[in-house]
Design an enzyme around this catalytic site. Structure first.
Site, short mmCIF file in Angstrom:
data_model
loop_
_atom_site.label_atom_id
_atom_site.label_comp_id
_atom_site.label_asym_id
_atom_site.label_seq_id
_atom_site.Cartn_x
_atom_site.Cartn_y
_atom_site.Cartn_z
N ASP A 1 5.66 9.63 -26.45
CA ASP A 1 6.71 9.42 -27.45
C ASP A 1 6.10 8.46 -28.50
OD1 ASP A 1 9.42 8.91 -28.51
OD2 ASP A 1 9.21 6.98 -27.51
N ASP B 1 8.05 6.11 -31.32
CA ASP B 1 8.72 4.82 -31.56
C ASP B 1 9.04 4.11 -30.25
OD1 ASP B 1 9.43 4.52 -34.60
OD2 ASP B 1 9.72 6.64 -34.09
N ASP C 1 10.36 5.80 -24.23
CA ASP C 1 11.26 4.65 -24.08
C ASP C 1 12.73 4.97 -24.33
OD1 ASP C 1 10.97 5.09 -26.89
OD2 ASP C 1 11.86 3.12 -27.20
O1 LIG Z 1 11.32 10.05 -30.32
P1 LIG Z 1 10.85 8.82 -31.04
O2 LIG Z 1 9.47 8.94 -31.59
O3 LIG Z 1 11.03 7.58 -30.21
O4 LIG Z 1 11.85 8.72 -32.30
C1 LIG Z 1 13.21 8.31 -32.10
C2 LIG Z 1 13.69 7.64 -33.37
O5 LIG Z 1 12.71 6.66 -33.67
C3 LIG Z 1 12.87 5.93 -34.87
O6 LIG Z 1 13.93 5.02 -34.73
C4 LIG Z 1 13.66 4.02 -33.77
O7 LIG Z 1 12.56 3.20 -34.23
C5 LIG Z 1 12.81 2.48 -35.46
C6 LIG Z 1 11.54 1.78 -35.86
O8 LIG Z 1 11.07 0.93 -34.85
C7 LIG Z 1 14.00 1.53 -35.26
O9 LIG Z 1 14.28 0.83 -36.44
C8 LIG Z 1 15.22 2.32 -34.78
O10 LIG Z 1 16.28 1.43 -34.47
C9 LIG Z 1 14.89 3.16 -33.55
O11 LIG Z 1 15.98 4.00 -33.19
C10 LIG Z 1 13.06 6.86 -36.04
O12 LIG Z 1 13.31 6.13 -37.21
C11 LIG Z 1 14.16 7.89 -35.78
O13 LIG Z 1 14.23 8.79 -36.84
C12 LIG Z 1 13.81 8.63 -34.51
O14 LIG Z 1 14.80 9.59 -34.24
#
Ligand SMILES: O=P(O)(O)OC[C@H]1O[C@H](O[C@H]2O[C@H](CO)[C@@H](O)[C@H](O)[C@H]2O)[C@H](O)[C@@H](O)[C@@H]1O
Length: 374
Positions: free
Chosen positions: A126, A128, A313
């Site tokens: 994954d 983020d 995560d």
């Molecule tokens: O599947 P992932 O790669 O984990 O993506 C899921 C979402 O990740 C991002 O948001 C998350 O990370 C951001 C930056 O650290 C944070 O600000 C936010 O609160 C988290 O939810 C991304 O911006 C989303 O579009 C994804 O869906």
């Protein structure tokens, strides 16, 4: 790439496609209605509701919004302690059980790699919160160069895929490693390592949702202007509505805004990630399906000689952990400092530990290749 008798297709120019027989049941929906309501009408309807009605309707969501942040979950538990001491006590011992049930993939590293004996490891990561730390600004979620080097080494030794809720292009801009597989928009847009950039058949069936996703995105951008800190992100086949920087007092209002827009789009659904709402097509496709699809594309369909290692995560990664459990095959690793309900088998606390785990995996593979086979 050949390893232990298993042939993995050469990475160059490998655009992954949904097999014809999979396309029909997976994307069974007709194209969007031509007369989809314009965003303005939805906005008007929402604005006609009085503030109390908006807040009451959104109230149920706030608890789950809190739970999407460990800090808020702790606060909620402390609150609960005031009225129910037993619940609080149970919550206090939960970390102990969690870390016994889901031990560190680093401290149990030997156990993890022992499971791969005679099998091809395939790595799923994954983005983020796994490869990059969680930050307030989604556009600034960079991964470090050291992490990039670690992922590059992993990709040299094992077929490796990045599986993200972000759109594929955006996650590629962050990772910048052309030799990997990428599954963007929660797996709705999958592509293998390729020199030429072209859309895959995986994206094609989902492309019928693009117009309505655009409309929803535009409506939400407009409506959420009223809520300081709210951020709407276009992830191509999904829309993310971030509330990390929104005052908690306005969460229910934000939740209600999102729900009011979605009422007009029955073919879209709402899920939740880490301080984010995710608007997605109601198709039966998620990170778990993407994992299975990629394994199949790599030639590991119904194969016992493969060990998928999935590290993530978020709630959306649970779909992949569940697939590993169901198959009775593979290693699910949850990245979290706090106890969570999870179908993963192991845990790592943060991206720094993910990097350590990846480097150990590479080193173990390097040494096992060098080791004489008796
Ligand atoms: O599947 P992932 O790669 O984990 O993506 C899921 C979402 O990740 C991002 O948001 C998350 O990370 C951001 C930056 O650290 C944070 O600000 C936010 O609160 C988290 O939810 C991304 O911006 C989303 O579009 C994804 O869906």
């Amino acid at each position: 790439m050949t390893k232990q008798g298993v042939v993995v297709p050469a990475p160059a120019e490998t655009a992954v496609s949904v097999p014809p027989n999979a396309a029909a049941p997976l994307f069974p929906y007709p194209p969007p209605r031509a007369a989809a309501p314009p965003g303005a009408a939805v906005r008007k309807k929402y604005l006609q509701m009085d503030a109390g009605a908006r807040a009451a309707a959104g109230g149920w969501v706030v608890e789950s919004m809190r739970a999407s942040s460990p800090t808020h979950a702790r606060a909620a538990a402390a609150l609960a302690a005031g009225v129910d001491e037993e619940r609080h006590a149970a919550w206090m011992v939960r970390p102990v059980f969690h870390f016994v049930e889901h031990p560190s993939a680093l401290s149990k590293f030997d156990q993890v790699v022992a499971a791969s004996k005679g099998k091809q490891i395939v790595v799923f990561l994954d983005y983020d919160g796994t490869l990059s730390p969680i930050v307030d600004d989604p556009d600034a979620a960079y991964m470090s160069d050291t992490m990039r080097r670690a992922v590059r080494s992993v990709g040299k030794h094992f077929p490796t895929a990045i599986v993200s809720g972000r759109c594929r292009d955006k996650v590629f801009e962050f990772v910048k490693l052309a030799e990997l597989y990428y599954a963007g928009s929660h797996g709705m847009d999958i592509k293998g390592p390729a020199k030429a950039s072209r859309h895959t058949k995986a994206a094609k069936p989902a492309s019928q949702f693009l117009p309505m996703i655009e409309q929803v995105h535009d409506s939400l951008v407009e409506m959420t202007k009223a809520i300081p800190g709210a951020k709407v992100e276009n992830n191509k086949f999904c829309v993310s509505v971030h509330f990390r920087c929104v005052d908690e007092k306005r969460w229910s209002e934000l939740a209600e805004m999102v729900k009011s827009v979605l009422k007009e789009y029955p073919k879209l659904k709402l899920t939740q990630g880490r301080m984010v709402f995710e608007v997605r097509p109601t198709i039966k496709w998620d990170k778990g399906k993407a994992l299975e699809f990629l394994l199949e594309s790599l030639g590991f369909a119904d194969c016992a000689d493969v060990l998928p290692v999935y590290i993530g995560d978020d709630r959306t990664d649970e779909d992949a952990f569940k697939v590993l459990r169901r198959r009775g095959q593979g290693v699910g690793i949850l990245v979290s400092k706090h106890p969570k309900d999870t179908s993963a088998s192991y845990s790592l606390q943060e991206p720094a530990e993910v990097m350590e785990f990846l480097l150990r995996l590479v080193e173990w593979e390097r040494l096992s290749k060098a080791r004489p086979k008796w």
